[in-house]
Design an enzyme around this catalytic site. Sequence first.
Site, PDB file in Angstrom:
ATOM      1  N   LYS A  13       1.150  -1.454  -0.208  1.00  0.00           N
ATOM      2  CA  LYS A  13      -0.027  -0.033  -0.251  1.00  0.00           C
ATOM      3  C   LYS A  13       0.641   1.324  -0.288  1.00  0.00           C
ATOM      4  O   LYS A  13       0.812   1.932  -0.300  1.00  0.00           O
ATOM      5  CB  LYS A  13      -1.104  -0.331   0.953  1.00  0.00           C
ATOM      6  N   ARG A  88      -9.907   1.559   9.283  1.00  0.00           N
ATOM      7  CA  ARG A  88      -9.221  -0.338   8.910  1.00  0.00           C
ATOM      8  C   ARG A  88     -10.753  -0.747   9.416  1.00  0.00           C
ATOM      9  O   ARG A  88      -9.740  -2.222   9.792  1.00  0.00           O
ATOM     10  CB  ARG A  88      -7.505   0.168   9.930  1.00  0.00           C
ATOM     11  N   ARG A 127      11.791  -5.677   5.058  1.00  0.00           N
ATOM     12  CA  ARG A 127      11.123  -4.867   5.626  1.00  0.00           C
ATOM     13  C   ARG A 127      11.358  -4.403   7.231  1.00  0.00           C
ATOM     14  O   ARG A 127      12.212  -4.093   8.040  1.00  0.00           O
ATOM     15  CB  ARG A 127       9.668  -4.498   5.650  1.00  0.00           C
ATOM     16  N   ARG A 133      11.305  -1.630  12.196  1.00  0.00           N
ATOM     17  CA  ARG A 133      10.438  -2.079  12.321  1.00  0.00           C
ATOM     18  C   ARG A 133       9.374  -2.258  13.516  1.00  0.00           C
ATOM     19  O   ARG A 133       9.813  -3.169  13.360  1.00  0.00           O
ATOM     20  CB  ARG A 133       9.306  -1.709  11.519  1.00  0.00           C
ATOM     21  N   ARG A 144      -0.605  -8.640  13.319  1.00  0.00           N
ATOM     22  CA  ARG A 144      -1.424  -7.726  12.553  1.00  0.00           C
ATOM     23  C   ARG A 144      -2.358  -8.678  11.291  1.00  0.00           C
ATOM     24  O   ARG A 144      -2.967  -7.834  10.836  1.00  0.00           O
ATOM     25  CB  ARG A 144      -0.453  -7.069  12.202  1.00  0.00           C
TER      26      ARG A 144
HETATM   27  P1  ADP Z   1       0.602  -2.075   8.109  1.00  0.00           P
HETATM   28  O1  ADP Z   1      -0.321  -1.434   6.910  1.00  0.00           O
HETATM   29  O2  ADP Z   1       1.928  -2.444   7.150  1.00  0.00           O
HETATM   30  O3  ADP Z   1       0.280  -2.670   8.843  1.00  0.00           O
HETATM   31  P2  ADP Z   1       0.091   0.767   8.890  1.00  0.00           P
HETATM   32  O4  ADP Z   1       1.918   1.588   8.888  1.00  0.00           O
HETATM   33  O5  ADP Z   1      -0.178   1.248   7.955  1.00  0.00           O
HETATM   34  O6  ADP Z   1       1.483  -0.823   8.860  1.00  0.00           O
HETATM   35  O7  ADP Z   1       0.254   1.039  10.097  1.00  0.00           O
HETATM   36  C1  ADP Z   1       0.927   0.685  11.238  1.00  0.00           C
HETATM   37  C2  ADP Z   1       0.197   0.011  12.551  1.00  0.00           C
HETATM   38  O8  ADP Z   1      -0.484   1.514  12.799  1.00  0.00           O
HETATM   39  C3  ADP Z   1      -0.894  -0.406  12.753  1.00  0.00           C
HETATM   40  O9  ADP Z   1      -0.353  -1.175  12.731  1.00  0.00           O
HETATM   41  C4  ADP Z   1      -2.129   0.159  14.043  1.00  0.00           C
HETATM   42  O10 ADP Z   1      -1.091  -0.138  14.591  1.00  0.00           O
HETATM   43  C5  ADP Z   1      -1.685   1.532  13.789  1.00  0.00           C
HETATM   44  N1  ADP Z   1      -2.742   2.186  12.591  1.00  0.00           N
HETATM   45  C6  ADP Z   1      -2.087   3.473  11.324  1.00  0.00           C
HETATM   46  N2  ADP Z   1      -3.764   3.331  11.171  1.00  0.00           N
HETATM   47  C7  ADP Z   1      -4.856   3.136  11.807  1.00  0.00           C
HETATM   48  C8  ADP Z   1      -5.939   3.010  11.897  1.00  0.00           C
HETATM   49  N3  ADP Z   1      -7.461   3.112  11.320  1.00  0.00           N
HETATM   50  N4  ADP Z   1      -6.830   2.364  12.931  1.00  0.00           N
HETATM   51  C9  ADP Z   1      -6.362   1.875  13.685  1.00  0.00           C
HETATM   52  N5  ADP Z   1      -4.762   1.767  14.493  1.00  0.00           N
HETATM   53  C10 ADP Z   1      -3.566   1.690  13.249  1.00  0.00           C
END
Ligand code: ADP
Length: 196
Positions: A13, A88, A127, A133, A144
């Site tokens: 993404k 999400r 990654r 990370r 996740r």
């Molecule tokens: P990825 O898509 O690789 O899981 P992101 O960088 O989009 O990583 O998000 C990292 C973390 O940030 C998620 O695992 C969550 O803990 C938090 N997060 C991001 N966006 C949201 C959201 N819309 N609602 C709840 N938690 C979120």
Amino acid sequence: MLVIFVGPPGTGKGTQSKRLIRYLDAVHLSTGDMLRAEIEKGTELGKKARTFMDQGQLVPCEIMVNMIATRLQELPVDANFLLDGFPRTIHQAEELDTMLGEMDRCIAHVFALETDRDELRRRLIERAREEGRPDDTPETVSRRLEIYDAQTSPLIEYYQKLSLLRVIDGMGTPDEVFARIERALTTDGNSPSSSK
Ligand code: ADP
């Protein structure tokens, strides 16, 4: 134009969003990046979010909805923008619908990037090596992915019912995947210049 990316962690993404914002001249709203910026700055919000993120859990909805609402209000009314990492959950999608309704805006496309699980795990481990990370450890990656299946994947059906969903094969090189996104945009008769 407002575009949303949905897909499990590691599906590309972030990579595809960066290309698409250049192509559409759009503002990139990545909730993961926003949260990481808060953590970096050491804000209260960042400290709170970190406890959830490090465990691979979702950050509570009210924090996320407020964060997105603030950013949306700051944007010029005719700005193209791309949401990456939000919504999400179905609850967040419904909140977004309400916010957009108040702004008299609507979603143009929801891209669902599909990648097989072995490839996702491989990309996430890579990654972790490259970016370090803290939420890319094997246990948090598994959590996740479970949370994605339970809470985020219902969005696929939600947006399918609204006829907004464009399923994109996320396997292959970033160029190959982006070519599919570009094709999906143009076959729908929307050009990068169309606003709203
Ligand atoms: P990825 O898509 O690789 O899981 P992101 O960088 O989009 O990583 O998000 C990292 C973390 O940030 C998620 O695992 C969550 O803990 C938090 N997060 C991001 N966006 C949201 C959201 N819309 N609602 C709840 N938690 C979120």
